[in-house]
Design a protein around this motif. Structure first.
Motif, PDB file in Angstrom:
ATOM      1  N   GLY A  56       0.779  -1.229   0.000  1.00  9.91           N
ATOM      2  CA  GLY A  56       0.000   0.000   0.000  1.00  9.91           C
ATOM      3  C   GLY A  56       0.806   1.272   0.000  1.00  9.91           C
ATOM      4  N   LEU A  57       2.116   1.184  -0.101  1.00  9.98           N
ATOM      5  CA  LEU A  57       2.978   2.360  -0.098  1.00  9.98           C
ATOM      6  C   LEU A  57       3.703   2.486  -1.435  1.00  9.98           C
ATOM      7  N   THR A  58       4.002   3.714  -1.822  1.00  4.17           N
ATOM      8  CA  THR A  58       4.768   3.958  -3.041  1.00  4.17           C
ATOM      9  C   THR A  58       6.157   4.432  -2.668  1.00  4.17           C
ATOM     10  N   PHE A  59       7.155   3.592  -2.941  1.00  7.47           N
ATOM     11  CA  PHE A  59       8.545   3.921  -2.676  1.00  7.47           C
ATOM     12  C   PHE A  59       9.137   4.558  -3.927  1.00  7.47           C
ATOM     13  N   LYS A  60       9.745   5.743  -3.802  1.00  5.29           N
ATOM     14  CA  LYS A  60      10.268   6.428  -4.991  1.00  5.29           C
ATOM     15  C   LYS A  60      11.469   5.706  -5.585  1.00  5.29           C
ATOM     16  N   ASN A  61      12.142   4.909  -4.772  1.00  2.30           N
ATOM     17  CA  ASN A  61      13.155   3.976  -5.273  1.00  2.30           C
ATOM     18  C   ASN A  61      13.307   2.864  -4.239  1.00  2.30           C
ATOM     19  N   PRO A  62      13.910   1.733  -4.628  1.00  5.51           N
ATOM     20  CA  PRO A  62      13.911   0.573  -3.726  1.00  5.51           C
ATOM     21  C   PRO A  62      15.081   0.475  -2.766  1.00  5.51           C
ATOM     22  N   VAL A  63      15.865   1.553  -2.616  1.00  6.13           N
ATOM     23  CA  VAL A  63      17.054   1.500  -1.765  1.00  6.13           C
ATOM     24  C   VAL A  63      16.810   2.237  -0.454  1.00  6.13           C
ATOM     25  N   GLU A 210      -7.742   4.034  12.288  1.00  3.55           N
ATOM     26  CA  GLU A 210      -8.443   4.184  11.015  1.00  3.55           C
ATOM     27  C   GLU A 210      -7.501   3.914   9.849  1.00  3.55           C
ATOM     28  N   ASN A 211      -6.270   4.414   9.964  1.00  4.87           N
ATOM     29  CA  ASN A 211      -5.259   4.217   8.928  1.00  4.87           C
ATOM     30  C   ASN A 211      -4.270   3.147   9.399  1.00  4.87           C
ATOM     31  N   GLN A 212      -4.502   1.907   8.988  1.00  6.31           N
ATOM     32  CA  GLN A 212      -3.651   0.808   9.447  1.00  6.31           C
ATOM     33  C   GLN A 212      -2.302   0.823   8.728  1.00  6.31           C
ATOM     34  N   LYS A 213      -1.261   0.411   9.441  1.00 10.91           N
ATOM     35  CA  LYS A 213       0.098   0.435   8.921  1.00 10.91           C
ATOM     36  C   LYS A 213       0.606  -0.994   8.664  1.00 10.91           C
ATOM     37  N   PRO A 214       1.411  -1.170   7.602  1.00 12.72           N
ATOM     38  CA  PRO A 214       1.997  -2.487   7.330  1.00 12.72           C
ATOM     39  C   PRO A 214       2.910  -2.925   8.474  1.00 12.72           C
ATOM     40  N   ILE A 215       2.912  -4.230   8.751  1.00 16.79           N
ATOM     41  CA  ILE A 215       3.742  -4.799   9.818  1.00 16.79           C
ATOM     42  C   ILE A 215       4.637  -5.882   9.218  1.00 16.79           C
ATOM     43  N   LEU A 216       5.951  -5.749   9.437  1.00 20.63           N
ATOM     44  CA  LEU A 216       6.916  -6.706   8.916  1.00 20.63           C
ATOM     45  C   LEU A 216       7.684  -7.358  10.060  1.00 20.63           C
ATOM     46  N   LEU A 217       8.287  -8.487   9.765  1.00 15.33           N
ATOM     47  CA  LEU A 217       9.088  -9.227  10.734  1.00 15.33           C
ATOM     48  C   LEU A 217      10.533  -9.258  10.245  1.00 15.33           C
ATOM     49  N   LYS A 218      11.479  -8.939  11.132  1.00 17.42           N
ATOM     50  CA  LYS A 218      12.894  -9.006  10.762  1.00 17.42           C
ATOM     51  C   LYS A 218      13.479 -10.303  11.299  1.00 17.42           C
ATOM     52  N   LEU A 240       0.868 -11.580   7.745  1.00 17.70           N
ATOM     53  CA  LEU A 240       1.826 -10.511   7.972  1.00 17.70           C
ATOM     54  C   LEU A 240       2.156  -9.839   6.640  1.00 17.70           C
ATOM     55  N   ASP A 241       2.526  -8.555   6.688  1.00 20.22           N
ATOM     56  CA  ASP A 241       2.713  -7.795   5.454  1.00 20.22           C
ATOM     57  C   ASP A 241       4.036  -8.051   4.750  1.00 20.22           C
ATOM     58  N   GLY A 242       5.014  -8.619   5.450  1.00 19.32           N
ATOM     59  CA  GLY A 242       6.286  -8.879   4.792  1.00 19.32           C
ATOM     60  C   GLY A 242       7.379  -9.256   5.763  1.00 19.32           C
ATOM     61  N   VAL A 243       8.571  -9.480   5.202  1.00 19.99           N
ATOM     62  CA  VAL A 243       9.732  -9.934   5.972  1.00 19.99           C
ATOM     63  C   VAL A 243      10.949  -9.102   5.589  1.00 19.99           C
ATOM     64  N   ILE A 244      11.806  -8.821   6.564  1.00 21.41           N
ATOM     65  CA  ILE A 244      13.117  -8.241   6.283  1.00 21.41           C
ATOM     66  C   ILE A 244      14.159  -9.327   6.523  1.00 21.41           C
ATOM     67  N   ASN A 289       9.892 -20.911  -1.785  1.00 20.62           N
ATOM     68  CA  ASN A 289       9.096 -21.880  -1.024  1.00 20.62           C
ATOM     69  C   ASN A 289       7.811 -21.327  -0.417  1.00 20.62           C
ATOM     70  N   ARG A 290       7.562 -20.034  -0.568  1.00 22.27           N
ATOM     71  CA  ARG A 290       6.326 -19.461  -0.043  1.00 22.27           C
ATOM     72  C   ARG A 290       5.158 -19.947  -0.900  1.00 22.27           C
ATOM     73  N   SER A 291       4.044 -20.265  -0.259  1.00 20.52           N
ATOM     74  CA  SER A 291       2.871 -20.729  -1.002  1.00 20.52           C
ATOM     75  C   SER A 291       2.166 -19.574  -1.697  1.00 20.52           C
ATOM     76  N   LYS A 292       2.189 -18.403  -1.048  1.00 21.04           N
ATOM     77  CA  LYS A 292       1.644 -17.183  -1.640  1.00 21.04           C
ATOM     78  C   LYS A 292       2.699 -16.096  -1.538  1.00 21.04           C
ATOM     79  N   PRO A 293       2.804 -15.232  -2.538  1.00 24.47           N
ATOM     80  CA  PRO A 293       3.826 -14.173  -2.500  1.00 24.47           C
ATOM     81  C   PRO A 293       3.648 -13.239  -1.313  1.00 24.47           C
ATOM     82  N   PHE A 294       4.741 -12.852  -0.701  1.00 26.29           N
ATOM     83  CA  PHE A 294       4.741 -11.794   0.314  1.00 26.29           C
ATOM     84  C   PHE A 294       5.994 -10.956   0.106  1.00 26.29           C
ATOM     85  N   PRO A 295       5.925  -9.661   0.394  1.00 24.41           N
ATOM     86  CA  PRO A 295       7.065  -8.777   0.173  1.00 24.41           C
ATOM     87  C   PRO A 295       8.275  -9.161   1.012  1.00 24.41           C
TER      88      PRO A 295
END
Length: 345
Positions: A56-63, A210-218, A240-244, A289-295
């Motif tokens: 749900g976020l737009t990153f202007k670049n991936p770094v 009201e405005n939920q935020k993505p949650i990632l696991l490191k 979960l929204d993603g992994v680091i 190996n993920r069954s469904k894509p996650f970031p």
């Protein structure tokens, strides 16, 4: 210029003292009229091909800049001028704490690595909020959160929730830091049943906004395939929204540094080039190996544009740098982004 002139001088002093000196230098230079614009014109690369849409976020670049560099959110506005697409502040704990005794930060120059046992040293939640209120909105900010060292095991979740609720209005996404090797009761933080409890409680708190935020696991780079399978199951169960991938490593295999030097340094998390392949393998395993894509945000040993491409080709959607930023300087961000543009075209 950085690697030939500035780095040799900086690397002749204690790493932790240099860290704070560099902060002061960047802050003071940025106050000189015209310097911010000069930094942006030299380091920032703007191209629509660099944009990434993720949770749900737009990153202007991936770094991005990994957590641990700007722990207390005091320099993110100035660091934005070096071309980062996002910056992760923290790790933030509810109360300020001094961390582990010094010396606790060590360079492995021959390995292009760093060993640290900082121990979540930071000024605490309220100090971070005060700084984040100064956000000029130049880029996406992540909030990396953890527990205080003195917190009893039964209260770990309370610490995470306090940081989550406090930072929620001021950051764009959250990272649950459960994989740092430099904090107490590390085992519980990696127990799947506890992680299910922690994630569930944080998600419940998230739904109150009201405005939920993505949650990632490191996660750690030292996990075996069975443990990585558990992470994949965990993400599937909790949505979960993603992994680091990944944090620092406790493995010392294959280092150029002598056994005597490593014994002198002692315990701590290893970052930089020595963990490059480890972290890439973790990313690749998760992606395949993920069954469904996650970031996946890839971090660990990125010292060149080629290193970043390797992470992306393994399955990372975004990348973060830390040790590479220290060894290679701010031009690394520009090099990665320009290489990505060439590849896109």
């Amino acid at each position: 210029m950085y690697k030939r002139l500035l780095r040799p001088v900086l690397f002749s002093f204690d790493p932790e003292k240099v860290h704070y000196f560099t902060f002061s230098l960047i802050r003071n230079v940025s106050k000189i009229p015209g310097m911010k614009a000069l930094f942006r014109s030299y380091y920032c690369v703007n191209d629509t091909s660099l944009e990434r849409q993720l949770f749900g976020l737009t990153f202007k670049n991936p770094v991005g800049l990994a957590a641990g560099f700007d722990k207390n959110a005091v320099l993110y506005n100035e660091l934005a001028n070096f071309g980062f697409g996002f910056i992760e502040i923290g790790t933030v704990t509810p109360k300020g704490q001094a961390g582990n005794p010094k010396k606790r930060l060590f360079r492995l120059k021959d390995d292009k690595g760093i060993i640290n046992r900082m121990g979540f040293n930071n000024e605490g939640l309220e100090a971070a909020i005060k700084q984040l209120k100064k956000n000029k909105g130049q880029l996406i900010i992540g909030g990396n959160i953890g527990k205080n060292t003195s917190t009893s095991p039964e209260d770990y979740t309370k610490d995470y929730l306090e940081c989550f609720n406090g930072l929620h209005p001021y950051v764009d996404y959250f990272v649950l830091n459960v994989s740092c090797p430099n904090v107490g009761s590390h085992a519980k933080l990696n127990d799947k049943d506890y992680l299910l409890e922690l994630i569930s409680e944080v998600q419940k708190a998230n739904r109150q906004f009201e405005n939920q935020k993505p949650i990632l696991l490191k996660i750690a780079p030292d996990l075996n395939t069975n443990q990585l399978d558990e992470i994949i199951e965990l993400i599937s169960e909790t949505h979960l929204d993603g992994v680091i991938a990944s944090n620092t490593s406790v493995d010392r295999t294959g280092l150029l540094a002598s056994e005597a030097r490593l014994a002198e340094i002692g315990n701590g998390g290893l970052s930089g080039q020595p963990i490059k392949n480890k972290s890439t393998q973790v990313i690749k395993y998760l992606a395949e190996n993920r069954s469904k894509p996650f970031p996946i945000i890839g971090v660990g040993g990125i010292h060149s544009a080629e290193d970043a491409l390797e992470k992306i080709e393994a399955g990372a959607d975004l990348v973060q740098i830390y040790t590479g930023f220290i060894y290679e300087g701010p031009r690394l961000i520009k090099n990665i982004n320009k290489t990505l543009i060439k590849k896109a075209n």
